[in-house]
Write a protein that holds these residues in place. Structure first.
Motif, PDB file in Angstrom:
ATOM      1  N   HIS A  83       0.833  -1.205   0.000  1.00  0.00           N
ATOM      2  CA  HIS A  83       0.000   0.000   0.000  1.00  0.00           C
ATOM      3  C   HIS A  83       0.867   1.253   0.000  1.00  0.00           C
ATOM      4  O   HIS A  83       0.545   2.234  -0.655  1.00  0.00           O
ATOM      5  CB  HIS A  83      -0.934  -0.008   1.214  1.00  0.00           C
ATOM      6  CG  HIS A  83      -1.896   1.135   1.215  1.00  0.00           C
ATOM      7  ND1 HIS A  83      -1.621   2.326   1.843  1.00  0.00           N
ATOM      8  CD2 HIS A  83      -3.127   1.252   0.668  1.00  0.00           C
ATOM      9  CE1 HIS A  83      -2.644   3.139   1.680  1.00  0.00           C
ATOM     10  NE2 HIS A  83      -3.579   2.509   0.971  1.00  0.00           N
ATOM     11  N   MET A  84       1.978   1.199   0.697  1.00  0.00           N
ATOM     12  CA  MET A  84       2.887   2.353   0.747  1.00  0.00           C
ATOM     13  C   MET A  84       3.653   2.529  -0.562  1.00  0.00           C
ATOM     14  O   MET A  84       4.027   3.652  -0.907  1.00  0.00           O
ATOM     15  CB  MET A  84       3.888   2.181   1.890  1.00  0.00           C
ATOM     16  CG  MET A  84       3.289   2.311   3.261  1.00  0.00           C
ATOM     17  SD  MET A  84       4.514   2.002   4.547  1.00  0.00           S
ATOM     18  CE  MET A  84       5.605   3.399   4.347  1.00  0.00           C
ATOM     19  N   GLY A  85       3.919   1.454  -1.274  1.00  0.00           N
ATOM     20  CA  GLY A  85       4.606   1.533  -2.559  1.00  0.00           C
ATOM     21  C   GLY A  85       5.980   2.162  -2.449  1.00  0.00           C
ATOM     22  O   GLY A  85       6.838   1.698  -1.698  1.00  0.00           O
ATOM     23  N   SER A  86       6.195   3.244  -3.206  1.00  0.00           N
ATOM     24  CA  SER A  86       7.515   3.886  -3.238  1.00  0.00           C
ATOM     25  C   SER A  86       7.903   4.475  -1.889  1.00  0.00           C
ATOM     26  O   SER A  86       9.091   4.562  -1.573  1.00  0.00           O
ATOM     27  CB  SER A  86       7.564   4.960  -4.323  1.00  0.00           C
ATOM     28  OG  SER A  86       6.616   5.970  -4.067  1.00  0.00           O
ATOM     29  N   ARG A  87       6.931   4.844  -1.072  1.00  0.00           N
ATOM     30  CA  ARG A  87       7.260   5.343   0.271  1.00  0.00           C
ATOM     31  C   ARG A  87       7.886   4.248   1.111  1.00  0.00           C
ATOM     32  O   ARG A  87       8.810   4.492   1.889  1.00  0.00           O
ATOM     33  CB  ARG A  87       6.010   5.890   0.970  1.00  0.00           C
ATOM     34  CG  ARG A  87       5.444   7.131   0.291  1.00  0.00           C
ATOM     35  CD  ARG A  87       4.113   7.514   0.886  1.00  0.00           C
ATOM     36  NE  ARG A  87       3.223   6.336   0.754  1.00  0.00           N
ATOM     37  CZ  ARG A  87       2.046   6.222   1.298  1.00  0.00           C
ATOM     38  NH1 ARG A  87       1.561   7.183   2.033  1.00  0.00           N
ATOM     39  NH2 ARG A  87       1.320   5.144   1.126  1.00  0.00           N
ATOM     40  N   ALA A  88       7.424   3.007   0.940  1.00  0.00           N
ATOM     41  CA  ALA A  88       8.019   1.874   1.663  1.00  0.00           C
ATOM     42  C   ALA A  88       9.451   1.644   1.197  1.00  0.00           C
ATOM     43  O   ALA A  88      10.341   1.395   2.013  1.00  0.00           O
ATOM     44  CB  ALA A  88       7.186   0.606   1.461  1.00  0.00           C
ATOM     45  N   ILE A  89       9.666   1.723  -0.109  1.00  0.00           N
ATOM     46  CA  ILE A  89      11.029   1.547  -0.634  1.00  0.00           C
ATOM     47  C   ILE A  89      11.949   2.621  -0.070  1.00  0.00           C
ATOM     48  O   ILE A  89      13.080   2.336   0.333  1.00  0.00           O
ATOM     49  CB  ILE A  89      11.018   1.555  -2.172  1.00  0.00           C
ATOM     50  CG1 ILE A  89      10.258   0.328  -2.683  1.00  0.00           C
ATOM     51  CG2 ILE A  89      12.448   1.590  -2.729  1.00  0.00           C
ATOM     52  CD1 ILE A  89       9.949   0.355  -4.163  1.00  0.00           C
ATOM     53  N   PHE A  90      11.473   3.869  -0.013  1.00  0.00           N
ATOM     54  CA  PHE A  90      12.267   4.957   0.562  1.00  0.00           C
ATOM     55  C   PHE A  90      12.591   4.676   2.027  1.00  0.00           C
ATOM     56  O   PHE A  90      13.733   4.849   2.465  1.00  0.00           O
ATOM     57  CB  PHE A  90      11.511   6.285   0.425  1.00  0.00           C
ATOM     58  CG  PHE A  90      12.205   7.434   1.084  1.00  0.00           C
ATOM     59  CD1 PHE A  90      13.361   7.983   0.542  1.00  0.00           C
ATOM     60  CD2 PHE A  90      11.698   7.975   2.252  1.00  0.00           C
ATOM     61  CE1 PHE A  90      14.007   9.037   1.166  1.00  0.00           C
ATOM     62  CE2 PHE A  90      12.334   9.028   2.884  1.00  0.00           C
ATOM     63  CZ  PHE A  90      13.490   9.566   2.340  1.00  0.00           C
ATOM     64  N   GLN A  91      11.614   4.210   2.798  1.00  0.00           N
ATOM     65  CA  GLN A  91      11.855   3.905   4.212  1.00  0.00           C
ATOM     66  C   GLN A  91      12.835   2.739   4.366  1.00  0.00           C
ATOM     67  O   GLN A  91      13.699   2.761   5.247  1.00  0.00           O
ATOM     68  CB  GLN A  91      10.539   3.586   4.925  1.00  0.00           C
ATOM     69  CG  GLN A  91       9.621   4.770   5.084  1.00  0.00           C
ATOM     70  CD  GLN A  91      10.226   5.877   5.919  1.00  0.00           C
ATOM     71  OE1 GLN A  91      10.965   5.633   6.864  1.00  0.00           O
ATOM     72  NE2 GLN A  91       9.930   7.110   5.556  1.00  0.00           N
ATOM     73  N   LEU A  92      12.710   1.726   3.517  1.00  0.00           N
ATOM     74  CA  LEU A  92      13.646   0.606   3.562  1.00  0.00           C
ATOM     75  C   LEU A  92      15.056   1.071   3.196  1.00  0.00           C
ATOM     76  O   LEU A  92      16.037   0.605   3.780  1.00  0.00           O
ATOM     77  CB  LEU A  92      13.179  -0.510   2.625  1.00  0.00           C
ATOM     78  CG  LEU A  92      11.916  -1.239   3.064  1.00  0.00           C
ATOM     79  CD1 LEU A  92      11.398  -2.128   1.938  1.00  0.00           C
ATOM     80  CD2 LEU A  92      12.148  -2.047   4.322  1.00  0.00           C
ATOM     81  N   GLU A  93      15.150   1.993   2.256  1.00  0.00           N
ATOM     82  CA  GLU A  93      16.455   2.557   1.887  1.00  0.00           C
ATOM     83  C   GLU A  93      17.064   3.307   3.074  1.00  0.00           C
ATOM     84  O   GLU A  93      18.252   3.150   3.366  1.00  0.00           O
ATOM     85  CB  GLU A  93      16.294   3.489   0.693  1.00  0.00           C
ATOM     86  CG  GLU A  93      17.584   4.125   0.236  1.00  0.00           C
ATOM     87  CD  GLU A  93      17.386   5.084  -0.926  1.00  0.00           C
ATOM     88  OE1 GLU A  93      18.400   5.631  -1.396  1.00  0.00           O
ATOM     89  OE2 GLU A  93      16.238   5.308  -1.359  1.00  0.00           O
TER      90      GLU A  93
END
Length: 112
Positions: A83-93
């Motif tokens: 659901h977070m999409g690219s925001r999740a990827i940014f947080q994982l980064e």
């Protein structure tokens, strides 16, 4: 316990992980359409959302497996990251940078 690698999981596991994450992406896209931020007719945006969500969910799944989370917790986190999409990827980064350090490439002055 023997550590698993990404090839140790079966097709069914990958289908449910990417499907659940993509479902989260679909819900996110639907929310944006209802808010007037996007249009149902924007097929490329939808495809991009689903691909990004599936990728975020897959990365989340591997991290949850490495941390030995319970399957229901893993499923919930996969759906949320989808659901977070690219925001999740940014947080994982950001997590990876904090965990493993942010280093310059061999003195070339470029961060990354």
């Amino acid at each position: 316990m023997h550590d698993k690698d990404p090839t140790a999981y079966g097709l069914i596991t990958y289908l449910w992980v990417t499907g659940l994450a993509a479902w989260g992406g679909l819900v996110s896209f639907y929310r944006r359409v209802k808010a007037g931020e996007s249009s149902f007719a924007n097929l490329f945006e939808l495809i991009g959302e689903l691909a990004t969500s599936a990728f975020a969910g897959l990365i989340t799944f591997w991290l949850c497996e490495a941390a030995q989370f319970k399957p229901l917790i893993t499923a919930a986190l996969v759906g949320i990251s989808g659901h977070m999409g690219s925001r999740a990827i940014f947080q994982l980064e950001r997590w990876a940078q904090a965990r493993f350090g942010h280093r310059d490439h061999e003195g070339d002055g470029k961060n990354g």
